[in-house]
Design a protein around this motif. Structure first.
Motif, PDB file in Angstrom:
ATOM      1  N   HIS A 122       0.822  -1.211   0.000  1.00  0.00           N
ATOM      2  CA  HIS A 122       0.000   0.000   0.000  1.00  0.00           C
ATOM      3  C   HIS A 122       0.859   1.266   0.000  1.00  0.00           C
ATOM      4  N   ALA A 123       2.051   1.164   0.540  1.00  0.00           N
ATOM      5  CA  ALA A 123       2.851   2.378   0.754  1.00  0.00           C
ATOM      6  C   ALA A 123       3.826   2.701  -0.373  1.00  0.00           C
ATOM      7  N   THR A 125       5.616   3.726  -3.704  1.00  0.00           N
ATOM      8  CA  THR A 125       5.195   4.470  -4.895  1.00  0.00           C
ATOM      9  C   THR A 125       6.034   4.073  -6.110  1.00  0.00           C
ATOM     10  N   ARG A 234      15.708   9.342   5.058  1.00  0.00           N
ATOM     11  CA  ARG A 234      14.327   9.715   5.336  1.00  0.00           C
ATOM     12  C   ARG A 234      13.358   9.380   4.194  1.00  0.00           C
ATOM     13  N   LEU A 237      10.474   4.638   3.594  1.00  0.00           N
ATOM     14  CA  LEU A 237       9.484   4.422   4.651  1.00  0.00           C
ATOM     15  C   LEU A 237       9.738   3.068   5.299  1.00  0.00           C
ATOM     16  N   GLU A 244       1.556  -3.449  12.205  1.00  0.00           N
ATOM     17  CA  GLU A 244       0.537  -3.874  11.235  1.00  0.00           C
ATOM     18  C   GLU A 244      -0.204  -5.116  11.736  1.00  0.00           C
TER      19      GLU A 244
ATOM     20  N   TYR B  11       2.992   4.768   8.981  1.00  0.00           N
ATOM     21  CA  TYR B  11       1.656   4.712   8.416  1.00  0.00           C
ATOM     22  C   TYR B  11       1.583   5.381   7.053  1.00  0.00           C
ATOM     23  N   CYS B  12       2.298   6.460   6.871  1.00  0.00           N
ATOM     24  CA  CYS B  12       2.252   7.116   5.572  1.00  0.00           C
ATOM     25  C   CYS B  12       3.547   7.876   5.328  1.00  0.00           C
ATOM     26  N   ARG B  13       3.753   8.235   4.089  1.00  0.00           N
ATOM     27  CA  ARG B  13       4.961   8.973   3.731  1.00  0.00           C
ATOM     28  C   ARG B  13       4.933  10.354   4.369  1.00  0.00           C
ATOM     29  N   PRO B  14       6.066  10.823   4.833  1.00  0.00           N
ATOM     30  CA  PRO B  14       6.090  12.136   5.469  1.00  0.00           C
ATOM     31  C   PRO B  14       5.882  13.257   4.457  1.00  0.00           C
ATOM     32  N   GLU B 251      -6.790   3.595   1.943  1.00  0.00           N
ATOM     33  CA  GLU B 251      -5.537   3.313   2.659  1.00  0.00           C
ATOM     34  C   GLU B 251      -4.320   3.468   1.749  1.00  0.00           C
ATOM     35  N   ILE B 252      -4.435   3.004   0.520  1.00  0.00           N
ATOM     36  CA  ILE B 252      -3.313   3.102  -0.420  1.00  0.00           C
ATOM     37  C   ILE B 252      -2.969   4.571  -0.680  1.00  0.00           C
ATOM     38  N   ARG B 255      -1.452   6.131   2.567  1.00  0.00           N
ATOM     39  CA  ARG B 255      -0.084   5.672   2.853  1.00  0.00           C
ATOM     40  C   ARG B 255       0.923   6.257   1.868  1.00  0.00           C
ATOM     41  N   ARG B 256       0.499   6.448   0.628  1.00  0.00           N
ATOM     42  CA  ARG B 256       1.438   6.969  -0.381  1.00  0.00           C
ATOM     43  C   ARG B 256       1.529   8.481  -0.394  1.00  0.00           C
ATOM     44  N   LYS B 258      -0.902  10.368  -1.443  1.00  0.00           N
ATOM     45  CA  LYS B 258      -1.499  10.693  -2.743  1.00  0.00           C
ATOM     46  C   LYS B 258      -2.971  11.078  -2.619  1.00  0.00           C
TER      47      LYS B 258
END
Lengths: 303, 303
Positions: A122-123, A125, A234, A237, A244, B11-14, B251-252, B255-256, B258
């Protein structure tokens, strides 16, 4: 947060049912306490029975068949103690024994591989995902399989990093007090140089592959998160399979109407196959970041 | 809700990044609008490009190879229009073409099978899960595979229910106005008897298998939810793959990093390969439960 009681929305079973039985969690030692910690945070009303198979630790270098046997033994032991769900809080044991355990046991069995793999899918790119884990986990192909199963277009770069386990173990032993925010080890004057020495060797190839997401495929590795992040940078991720897996446990219990009652006083029990119960209590508290309370010895022969 | 900006929690990209590009969704016709509807509800700031391949509908009886070719065509068409993610809002097309699409396209491609399978695995307590879907989806084994992949101890009972698609289609045509809360069809004097006649034949075997969870493995089936629920009974939890897929999309994108900007004015565009744009607009509005606005014709030959 109380268990959901919304009717018929497909999210959970109707009726607002509760189940105060404990969650069973096990690992070869302390590492799985990173998973226990995430479960405590996500589900504060839930009781926990934690089993650390310290006497046979580490699982990483053992054959998958042998570890599968351990999973059967310990799963059965936890179920006899009345747990409502079994969490295999160990990547090696998940890779070796999850499928067999799901077939053998009546309660749901959750591993750490699939939740971590899904989060990475999911994370990412650029669809270059790295995985670091023990030799056994990497060689099982469990992460690469789980990731490609969810997104066939992702390239997985897997690196066995067995010495990270040793360093995390050393860190647990050498760091007085709770390992706060995963930064204590990063500032430890003994751990940092040992880590840096081998981190380049392990992680430099992953940097060259231009991964944008890295799965910490061993429950010890969240303890090294600040150190690993410092090396990979950085832009990468870091995915904690521990966090999870805890989210999956919460979702499974919620959907099944098996959450503990809101306000239920959670009881935590810890068991170790190791001889030194005091050591388990002392080191375990550093990883869990709270006193363990009740710790008991279980003889491996009695499993 | 704004995109998450929490740093480094895995959880997600900064960085609080945004992406206002649209979400691409496609189906063989109107069925996928149940997925579009869940995405609109979950992600109100997101623009959508919806493609209904009405001219070649239904996909259910076609060969998997042929449908795979359609997925490649339509996916490429959507990506040319600048979508940031492709949602295959059709179970048959997911079973036939998801893997190939993930390998071929650079943007993430989400199907409806895995999210629905995962929800069923999380929800079942007796581990008897039923799946109803088109012949193509059932024969592909996609659901049974995805479910057992997540829990090897679950027994899956699959039943092809092709006539449910016809009934839902008939319902869309005959029901004036939006199909509210999925109950309009249940009270329709034409649909109800037609449904009851065949529902027993389809669903009675599943009842005898004592399933406690039933996956609605076709995007048309949420429209029949009240009817299906009436036959299988309140003890069986119905899983809408449409709703679960929408959660995965959210969620995708989160997390990205986007997600569309908070407050971004969402634009919805609809395309159909069918000749009757007015019909698509009229019937589509009943499933989406809001006016479609812009609907355009796309010639199949131009894909």
């Amino acid at each position: 947060m109380p268990a959901f009681t919304a009717f018929g929305d497909g999210y959970c079973r109707p009726g607002g049912e509760f189940d105060n039985a404990p969650i069973g969690i096990f690992d070869s030692g302390y590492g799985g306490l990173t998973v226990a910690r995430e479960i405590v945070k996500a589900l504060p009303d839930e009781s926990i029975v934690y089993f650390g198979d310290t006497a046979r630790c580490p699982y990483g270098p053992r054959s998958l068949d042998e570890v599968d046997g351990f999973v059967q033994q310990i799963g059965a032991w936890l179920i006899e103690r009345g747990v409502k769900i079994v969490v295999i809080a160990c990547n090696t044991a998940t890779a070796a024994g999850l499928t067999h355990a799901q077939q053998a046991f009546q309660v749901p069995v959750v591993g750490v591989v699939e939740p971590g793999a899904r989060a990475a899918v999911h994370a990412t790119t650029n669809r270059h995902v790295g995985v670091i884990a023990t030799k056994g986990t990497i060689e099982s192909g469990a992460y690469a399989g789980a990731i490609r199963n969810l997104d066939a277009g992702i390239t997985v770069f897997s690196v066995p990093t067995p010495r990270f386990v040793e360093i995390a173990e050393q860190g647990i032993r050498m760091t007085e007090g709770p390992i706060e925010d995963f930064t204590s080890l990063a500032s430890n004057v003994y751990i940092r140089p040992a880590f840096q020495e081998i981190a380049k060797e392990y992680l430099e190839p992953l940097r060259r592959c231009e991964i944008d997401t890295l799965v910490l495929g061993c429950t010890h590795f969240p303890l090294l998160k600040a150190l690993i992040g410092g090396v990979v940078g950085r832009d990468v991720l870091l995915i904690s399979s521990a966090k999870e897996a805890a989210k999956d446990v919460a979702e499974i219990l919620t959907r099944r109407g098996k959450r503990a009652e809101f306000g239920h006083e959670a009881a935590y029990e810890f068991f170790t196959t190791g001889d030194d119960v005091g050591e388990f209590e002392r080191f375990g508290a550093r990883v869990l970041r709270m006193p363990l309370g009740s710790v008991s010895h279980v003889d491996v022969g009695s499993l």
